[in-house]
Scaffold this motif. Structure first.
Motif, PDB file in Angstrom:
ATOM      1  N   LEU A 118       0.831  -1.198   0.000  1.00 44.81           N
ATOM      2  CA  LEU A 118       0.000   0.000   0.000  1.00 44.81           C
ATOM      3  C   LEU A 118       0.868   1.252   0.000  1.00 44.81           C
ATOM      4  O   LEU A 118       0.629   2.193  -0.761  1.00 44.81           O
ATOM      5  N   GLU A 119       1.901   1.256   0.826  1.00 43.34           N
ATOM      6  CA  GLU A 119       2.814   2.400   0.882  1.00 43.34           C
ATOM      7  C   GLU A 119       3.464   2.626  -0.490  1.00 43.34           C
ATOM      8  O   GLU A 119       3.545   3.765  -0.971  1.00 43.34           O
ATOM      9  N   THR A 120       3.872   1.539  -1.128  1.00 42.29           N
ATOM     10  CA  THR A 120       4.479   1.639  -2.457  1.00 42.29           C
ATOM     11  C   THR A 120       3.497   2.237  -3.454  1.00 42.29           C
ATOM     12  O   THR A 120       3.843   3.131  -4.232  1.00 42.29           O
ATOM     13  N   ARG A 121       2.242   1.755  -3.452  1.00 42.05           N
ATOM     14  CA  ARG A 121       1.226   2.266  -4.396  1.00 42.05           C
ATOM     15  C   ARG A 121       0.945   3.745  -4.149  1.00 42.05           C
ATOM     16  O   ARG A 121       0.837   4.531  -5.086  1.00 42.05           O
ATOM     17  N   ILE A 122       0.803   4.136  -2.883  1.00 37.06           N
ATOM     18  CA  ILE A 122       0.542   5.547  -2.574  1.00 37.06           C
ATOM     19  C   ILE A 122       1.718   6.408  -3.031  1.00 37.06           C
ATOM     20  O   ILE A 122       1.516   7.483  -3.611  1.00 37.06           O
ATOM     21  N   ASN A 123       2.926   5.944  -2.815  1.00 39.82           N
ATOM     22  CA  ASN A 123       4.108   6.693  -3.265  1.00 39.82           C
ATOM     23  C   ASN A 123       4.158   6.802  -4.784  1.00 39.82           C
ATOM     24  O   ASN A 123       4.486   7.860  -5.324  1.00 39.82           O
ATOM     25  N   GLU A 124       3.825   5.709  -5.482  1.00 42.67           N
ATOM     26  CA  GLU A 124       3.818   5.734  -6.950  1.00 42.67           C
ATOM     27  C   GLU A 124       2.776   6.719  -7.470  1.00 42.67           C
ATOM     28  O   GLU A 124       3.044   7.497  -8.391  1.00 42.67           O
ATOM     29  N   ILE A 125       1.604   6.674  -6.882  1.00 41.10           N
ATOM     30  CA  ILE A 125       0.522   7.561  -7.329  1.00 41.10           C
ATOM     31  C   ILE A 125       0.837   9.011  -6.985  1.00 41.10           C
ATOM     32  O   ILE A 125       0.698   9.905  -7.819  1.00 41.10           O
ATOM     33  N   SER A 126       1.290   9.265  -5.763  1.00 40.32           N
ATOM     34  CA  SER A 126       1.558  10.651  -5.366  1.00 40.32           C
ATOM     35  C   SER A 126       2.733  11.251  -6.138  1.00 40.32           C
ATOM     36  O   SER A 126       2.794  12.471  -6.328  1.00 40.32           O
ATOM     37  N   SER A 127       3.649  10.415  -6.632  1.00 39.58           N
ATOM     38  CA  SER A 127       4.767  10.945  -7.426  1.00 39.58           C
ATOM     39  C   SER A 127       4.288  11.518  -8.758  1.00 39.58           C
ATOM     40  O   SER A 127       4.996  12.288  -9.396  1.00 39.58           O
ATOM     41  N   LYS A 128       3.099  11.155  -9.185  1.00 41.28           N
ATOM     42  CA  LYS A 128       2.541  11.653 -10.445  1.00 41.28           C
ATOM     43  C   LYS A 128       1.768  12.960 -10.266  1.00 41.28           C
ATOM     44  O   LYS A 128       1.249  13.511 -11.216  1.00 41.28           O
ATOM     45  N   ILE A 129       1.696  13.429  -9.026  1.00 46.83           N
ATOM     46  CA  ILE A 129       0.935  14.643  -8.734  1.00 46.83           C
ATOM     47  C   ILE A 129       1.924  15.791  -8.555  1.00 46.83           C
ATOM     48  O   ILE A 129       2.436  16.046  -7.466  1.00 46.83           O
TER      49      ILE A 129
END
Length: 149
Positions: A118-129
């Motif tokens: 979950l932490e990895t997914r949130i980091n991946e998604i937030s890096s696109k913002i």
């Protein structure tokens, strides 16, 4: 231009928001009209965009997922539309909402229960913002009421 709707259209949408599996025959009986009229009205409501989608609310826990809401605040002048277009591509992002108030964007994620993943997914998604100023994470434990009308 706003689509013209009447009390029957509203009642039809209300019935479907409670149970999207109702048949035309069942809807017609509840509205005291014919299946053909129900069909024509639904076609009009779909065509005008008043009905965007028919859906279900699954039990995410039983499916092995966790439901997470991200509240995102971006810096002034950030191009939110380009962020939205980038986030549309993300399979785990199930809902994207533009907002006014504490956050500019609200994202609903369906993610694995494993906290490291979950932490990895949130980091991946937030890096696109690009231009993100603040990120709030809320873990949804249960959907106790979900109504659209």
């Amino acid at each position: 231009m706003r689509a013209k709707i009447d009390a029957i259209d509203l009642k039809l949408m209300e019935l479907l928001s409670e149970n999207a599996r109702l048949t035309y025959k069942e809807l017609a009986a509840k509205l005291k009209t014919t299946r053909q009229r129900v069909s024509r009205r639904l076609e009009k409501l779909e065509k005008t965009g008043l009905i965007k989608k028919y859906t279900i609310i699954p039990d995410f826990d039983q499916l092995g997922y966790i439901y997470v809401v991200l509240g995102i605040t971006v810096k002034p002048g950030t191009d939110i539309d380009s962020i939205v277009e980038e986030l549309r591509k993300e399979q785990d992002v199930k809902v994207i909402e533009k907002a006014l108030g504490s956050h500019n964007l609200i994202l609903h994620l369906l993610a694995p229960k494993d906290m490291k993943l979950l932490e990895t997914r949130i980091n991946e998604i937030s890096s696109k913002i690009h231009g993100m100023d603040k990120l709030d994470i809320t873990f949804v434990t249960d959907i106790v009421k979900f109504e659209t009308l």
